[in-house]
Design an enzyme around this catalytic site. Structure first.
Site, PDB file in Angstrom:
ATOM      1  N   ARG A 105       0.887  -1.178   0.000  1.00 36.52           N
ATOM      2  CA  ARG A 105       0.000   0.000   0.000  1.00 36.52           C
ATOM      3  C   ARG A 105       0.912   1.213   0.000  1.00 36.52           C
ATOM      4  O   ARG A 105       1.702   1.406   0.940  1.00 36.52           O
ATOM      5  CB  ARG A 105      -0.917  -0.003   1.221  1.00 36.52           C
ATOM      6  CG  ARG A 105      -1.644   1.309   1.424  1.00 36.52           C
ATOM      7  CD  ARG A 105      -2.760   1.252   2.421  1.00 36.52           C
ATOM      8  NE  ARG A 105      -3.899   0.539   1.868  1.00 36.52           N
ATOM      9  CZ  ARG A 105      -5.126   0.571   2.386  1.00 36.52           C
ATOM     10  NH1 ARG A 105      -5.368   1.287   3.458  1.00 36.52           N
ATOM     11  NH2 ARG A 105      -6.119  -0.110   1.832  1.00 36.52           N
ATOM     12  N   HIS A 132      -7.264   0.719  -6.536  1.00 40.55           N
ATOM     13  CA  HIS A 132      -7.493  -0.142  -5.365  1.00 40.55           C
ATOM     14  C   HIS A 132      -8.128  -1.451  -5.866  1.00 40.55           C
ATOM     15  O   HIS A 132      -9.297  -1.739  -5.574  1.00 40.55           O
ATOM     16  CB  HIS A 132      -8.394   0.582  -4.360  1.00 40.55           C
ATOM     17  CG  HIS A 132      -8.393   0.009  -2.980  1.00 40.55           C
ATOM     18  ND1 HIS A 132      -7.615  -1.087  -2.615  1.00 40.55           N
ATOM     19  CD2 HIS A 132      -9.083   0.355  -1.852  1.00 40.55           C
ATOM     20  CE1 HIS A 132      -7.830  -1.363  -1.337  1.00 40.55           C
ATOM     21  NE2 HIS A 132      -8.707  -0.510  -0.857  1.00 40.55           N
ATOM     22  N   GLN A 135     -10.013  -4.096  -3.534  1.00 39.40           N
ATOM     23  CA  GLN A 135     -11.332  -3.684  -3.046  1.00 39.40           C
ATOM     24  C   GLN A 135     -12.404  -3.953  -4.106  1.00 39.40           C
ATOM     25  O   GLN A 135     -13.479  -4.459  -3.800  1.00 39.40           O
ATOM     26  CB  GLN A 135     -11.305  -2.189  -2.677  1.00 39.40           C
ATOM     27  CG  GLN A 135     -12.612  -1.689  -2.114  1.00 39.40           C
ATOM     28  CD  GLN A 135     -12.918  -2.261  -0.738  1.00 39.40           C
ATOM     29  OE1 GLN A 135     -12.106  -2.154   0.160  1.00 39.40           O
ATOM     30  NE2 GLN A 135     -14.099  -2.873  -0.583  1.00 39.40           N
ATOM     31  N   ASP A 221     -17.249   7.048  -1.962  1.00 38.84           N
ATOM     32  CA  ASP A 221     -16.054   6.914  -1.117  1.00 38.84           C
ATOM     33  C   ASP A 221     -15.822   8.271  -0.463  1.00 38.84           C
ATOM     34  O   ASP A 221     -16.469   9.267  -0.814  1.00 38.84           O
ATOM     35  CB  ASP A 221     -14.869   6.488  -2.014  1.00 38.84           C
ATOM     36  CG  ASP A 221     -13.612   6.139  -1.240  1.00 38.84           C
ATOM     37  OD1 ASP A 221     -13.679   6.008  -0.001  1.00 38.84           O
ATOM     38  OD2 ASP A 221     -12.549   6.017  -1.878  1.00 38.84           O
ATOM     39  N   CYS A 261     -16.301   1.364   0.343  1.00 40.71           N
ATOM     40  CA  CYS A 261     -15.151   0.536   0.707  1.00 40.71           C
ATOM     41  C   CYS A 261     -14.784   0.653   2.186  1.00 40.71           C
ATOM     42  O   CYS A 261     -14.109  -0.215   2.719  1.00 40.71           O
ATOM     43  CB  CYS A 261     -13.958   0.871  -0.176  1.00 40.71           C
ATOM     44  SG  CYS A 261     -13.323   2.536   0.067  1.00 40.71           S
ATOM     45  N   ARG A 289     -13.446  -8.944   1.485  1.00 42.49           N
ATOM     46  CA  ARG A 289     -12.023  -8.699   1.221  1.00 42.49           C
ATOM     47  C   ARG A 289     -11.236  -9.967   1.559  1.00 42.49           C
ATOM     48  O   ARG A 289     -10.326 -10.368   0.829  1.00 42.49           O
ATOM     49  CB  ARG A 289     -11.508  -7.526   2.089  1.00 42.49           C
ATOM     50  CG  ARG A 289     -12.054  -6.162   1.736  1.00 42.49           C
ATOM     51  CD  ARG A 289     -11.533  -5.656   0.410  1.00 42.49           C
ATOM     52  NE  ARG A 289     -10.092  -5.579   0.350  1.00 42.49           N
ATOM     53  CZ  ARG A 289      -9.353  -4.549   0.809  1.00 42.49           C
ATOM     54  NH1 ARG A 289      -9.948  -3.495   1.337  1.00 42.49           N
ATOM     55  NH2 ARG A 289      -8.029  -4.566   0.706  1.00 42.49           N
TER      56      ARG A 289
HETATM   57  N1  NVA Z   1     -10.024   6.426  -1.522  1.00 47.66           N
HETATM   58  C1  NVA Z   1      -9.675   6.067  -0.168  1.00 47.66           C
HETATM   59  C2  NVA Z   1      -9.868   4.597   0.027  1.00 47.66           C
HETATM   60  C3  NVA Z   1      -9.539   4.096   1.415  1.00 47.66           C
HETATM   61  C4  NVA Z   1      -9.710   2.613   1.546  1.00 47.66           C
HETATM   62  C5  NVA Z   1      -8.229   6.441   0.110  1.00 47.66           C
HETATM   63  O1  NVA Z   1      -7.386   6.257  -0.780  1.00 47.66           O
HETATM   64  O2  NVA Z   1      -7.945   6.958   1.192  1.00 47.66           O
HETATM   65  N1   CP Z   2     -11.249  -0.374   2.339  1.00 47.65           N
HETATM   66  C1   CP Z   2      -9.980  -0.414   2.786  1.00 47.65           C
HETATM   67  O1   CP Z   2      -9.040  -0.632   2.015  1.00 47.65           O
HETATM   68  O2   CP Z   2      -9.857  -0.250   4.125  1.00 47.65           O
HETATM   69  P1   CP Z   2      -8.504  -0.036   4.953  1.00 47.65           P
HETATM   70  O3   CP Z   2      -7.977   1.325   4.572  1.00 47.65           O
HETATM   71  O4   CP Z   2      -8.937  -0.123   6.387  1.00 47.65           O
HETATM   72  O5   CP Z   2      -7.532  -1.106   4.583  1.00 47.65           O
END
Ligand code: NVA
Ligand code: CP
Length: 307
Positions: A105, A132, A135, A221, A261, A289
């Site tokens: 990540r 992502h 997800q 989101d 998500c 997930r």
């Molecule tokens: N779009 C959000 C998703 C978090 C799971 C982010 O990147 O923070």
């Molecule tokens: N939806 C998702 O990826 O959640 P986290 O940021 O908690 O991993």
């Protein structure tokens, strides 16, 4: 190293590979629910590298790997050498000699692409600024569980043209469904950034209510994604009218589902009435997930083992 299969973008896989993964995820989920031991990844190690916060991604990968008989190691940039300037390429060489699969990540997609180019083992995108894919894998598996095949269906995306939105657009192209997108002015989808080859599978609407019309699935989101916190105040103002609410759900199909998500900001991108209401499947979505990624891990490490 070009023969190693990675999952860095949703469209790294073809439609038939997703069909396999969704069937496999259903089977793996059934084993888990029946407390049947299934340990195909005995002695295999997943390394998880986090440069941003996470609850679901860390838990689902770590628990999933253990449930498949393997183990998972958590690294974050703060207390690894990544923060102190060790190059991504060098880290990839070393980490991939000590593990069987890596999940990352991070910020720019270019970072994970560079890592993968120097990795001896499969690399999975656990979220980047741009995409992502894990997800959306879980989201589509959840849609199929509730409503059957997604091919030919309509998804409404309300809000930011972020990593989730981009990945929905890739999925629409691969799996042949349609996305109706509505973002505030200045935040429109850019096909090149989204990584889609053409604009046949999505349409942009200035009015979010219009985008929701007749949708089979309404999804949104956060207004401010991780890494963009400096824009928070501006975004609160710009996105104020891009909230999924009861009126928007009533514009969609009567049996439309709602997904997010998570984590969610109730009262910002969605009302509590919708996310805690009967059309919301967010808890199934979060749980899936685990199951979807177990299928992904098995596929990347062992290939097709059944069906
Ligand atoms: N779009 C959000 C998703 C978090 C799971 C982010 O990147 O923070
Ligand atoms: N939806 C998702 O990826 O959640 P986290 O940021 O908690 O991993």
């Amino acid at each position: 190293m070009t023969s190693v299969k990675h999952f860095l973008r949703f469209n790294d896989f073809a439609r038939d590979e997703f069909s396999y993964l969704f069937e496999r995820a259903a089977w793996i989920k059934a084993q888990f629910k029946a407390y049947r031991k299934y340990w195909p990844l005995c002695d295999r190690t997943l390394v998880m590298i986090f440069e941003k916060a996470s609850t679901r991604t860390r838990l689902s990968f770590e628990a999933g790997m253990q449930q498949l008989g393997g183990s998972a190691i958590y690294l974050n940039s703060r207390d690894s050498q990544l923060q102190r300037g060790e190059s991504v390429e060098d880290a990839a060489q070393v980490i991939s000699r000590m593990s069987d699969v890596v999940m990352i990540r991070t910020f720019q997609q270019a970072i994970i692409e560079r890592f993968a180019a120097h990795s001896r083992v499969p690399v999975i995108n656990g979220l980047t600024n741009e995409y992502h894919p894990c997800q959306i894998l879980a989201d589509i598996f959840t849609y199929i569980e509730h409503r059957g095949p997604i091919q030919g269906k309509t998804v409404a995306w309300i809000g930011d043209s972020n990593n989730m939105c981009n990945t929905w657009l890739q999925a629409a192209e691969v799996l042949d469904f349609h996305v109706r997108v509505s973002t505030p002015p200045g935040y429109e989808v850019e096909a090149t950034t989204a990584g889609v080859a053409d604009t046949k599978h999505f349409e942009q609407f200035a009015d979010p209510l219009e985008a929701a019309r007749q949708a089979d699935l309404v999804t949104t989101d956060v207004w401010t994604s991780m890494g963009f916190e400096a824009e928070n105040e501006q975004r609160r103002r710009d996105f104020a009218d891009w909230q999924v609410n009861g009126e928007m759900m009533r514009a969609a199909q009567r049996d439309a589902l709602f997904m997010h998500c998570l984590p969610v900001h109730r009262g910002e991108e969605v009302t509590a009435e919708v996310i805690d209401g009967p059309q919301s499947v967010v808890w199934d979505e979060a749980e899936n997930r685990l199951h979807a990624q177990k299928a992904l891990l098995e596929y990347l490490l062992l290939g097709r083992v059944a069906l």
